[in-house]
Design a protein around this motif. Sequence first.
Motif, short mmCIF file in Angstrom:
data_model
loop_
_atom_site.label_atom_id
_atom_site.label_comp_id
_atom_site.label_asym_id
_atom_site.label_seq_id
_atom_site.Cartn_x
_atom_site.Cartn_y
_atom_site.Cartn_z
N GLY A 291 -3.76 0.00 4.64
CA GLY A 291 -4.17 -1.28 4.43
C GLY A 291 -3.01 -2.27 4.05
O GLY A 291 -2.79 -3.18 4.62
N VAL A 292 -2.24 -1.97 3.09
CA VAL A 292 -1.12 -2.95 2.58
C VAL A 292 -0.11 -2.81 3.77
O VAL A 292 0.25 -3.96 3.92
CB VAL A 292 -0.51 -2.32 1.38
N ILE A 293 0.29 -1.85 4.16
CA ILE A 293 1.60 -1.80 5.06
C ILE A 293 1.09 -2.40 6.29
O ILE A 293 1.72 -3.17 7.04
CB ILE A 293 2.10 -0.38 5.09
N GLY A 294 -0.14 -2.01 7.05
CA GLY A 294 -0.74 -2.48 8.09
C GLY A 294 -0.82 -3.97 8.16
O GLY A 294 -0.58 -4.76 8.89
N CYS A 295 -1.54 -4.66 7.13
CA CYS A 295 -1.57 -5.96 6.75
C CYS A 295 -0.15 -6.48 6.88
O CYS A 295 0.10 -7.86 7.49
CB CYS A 295 -2.36 -6.26 5.54
N LEU A 296 0.80 -5.93 6.08
CA LEU A 296 2.29 -6.34 6.14
C LEU A 296 3.05 -6.74 7.53
O LEU A 296 3.79 -7.57 7.91
CB LEU A 296 3.09 -5.84 5.09
N GLN A 297 2.70 -5.68 8.24
CA GLN A 297 3.17 -5.69 9.55
C GLN A 297 2.56 -6.58 10.47
O GLN A 297 3.48 -7.32 11.12
CB GLN A 297 2.68 -4.18 10.42
#
Length: 343
Positions: A291-297
């Motif tokens: 959730g964190v990393i996909g959002c930052l992508q």
Amino acid sequence: MAGDGLAVTVKFFAGFREAAGKEQEKVDGVADVGSLLEELVRKFGKKMLMQLYEPGTRKLLGTTHILVNGRSINLLEGLKTPLKDGDVVAIFPPVAGGGSLTTEELERYKRQIIIKGFGEEGQEKLKDAHALVAGLGGLGCPACEYLVAAGVGHLTILDAERVELSNLNRQILHWQLDVGRSKAGSAIEKLWAMNPMTKIDSRLEMITRENVDDLIKDADIVLDGMDNYPTRYILNEACVRNRIPFIHGAVEGLVGQLATILPGEGPCLRCIIPKEPPPKPSFPVLGTTPGVIGCLQAMEAIKLIVGIGRLLVGRMLFFNGEAMSFDIIETRRNKNCPVCKGV
Ligand SMILES: [Zn+2]
């Protein structure tokens, strides 16, 4: 025919509303979507014809969205989708190619348009952009959600898999009722409901060395939603070869990493991670980590498209949810990188 008449409610949006001169219309006696559209052309004439079809054909304009009872006809039987009494058909117009923003778009995106450096110009760039998300898992789901919410004009999703029960702790576009159906179908339905102005298409193919160039060639940017390194490397190579920016993300357990690869302007994934980490067929993941990393992508993709902020080029971000820390290390190009040497 008496007694056989079918009454369908058609709801018009944007340009279709103009062509019809009203918000909705009841139509009798049509058995499928194709004959409904013909009836609309008969009733409302040339304006409706031009809204619906490519000139001189009965081929729907590529980005026209037609929903029957909330489901896209692309996921049903296309123009042959049968209609019955009481059905509600919604018709949305194609995404305009470039040009100025509509009143609705200015309202929808106003809280990001007022960001310094973003402006209507940035929103138009997003509208013109074509993003490709490879993989609709823990990373791809939130990445797609934020890209579509932000108004990316065209999204292509790549995924050949079906939804499994064990996906649901992290792949948030897929819900209980979706178990067993294609991930692409499940995702497109929710994303269209979220923002019908984004054109969304899908390719239900596994990524291979043979098909990868064809899969990504039209994209302006590619996001890595993979769960394995061999496919990431194939994507990295294809993005470098085609000079397409590539946003890498990866997660395991409570930790994740992120890097933005601009071919020729910083290290590629192979420069940063020269050797494939040992493969893990099933590894732990807490849903909030992708959730964190996909959002930052998605954030990196939006920054890149709009042209704001500093990108993670030549840097890699490590997120550790256990310690709740973010760390960034500098990364360098490998002069002898087998992938990006000479680019
Ligand atoms: Zn490289």
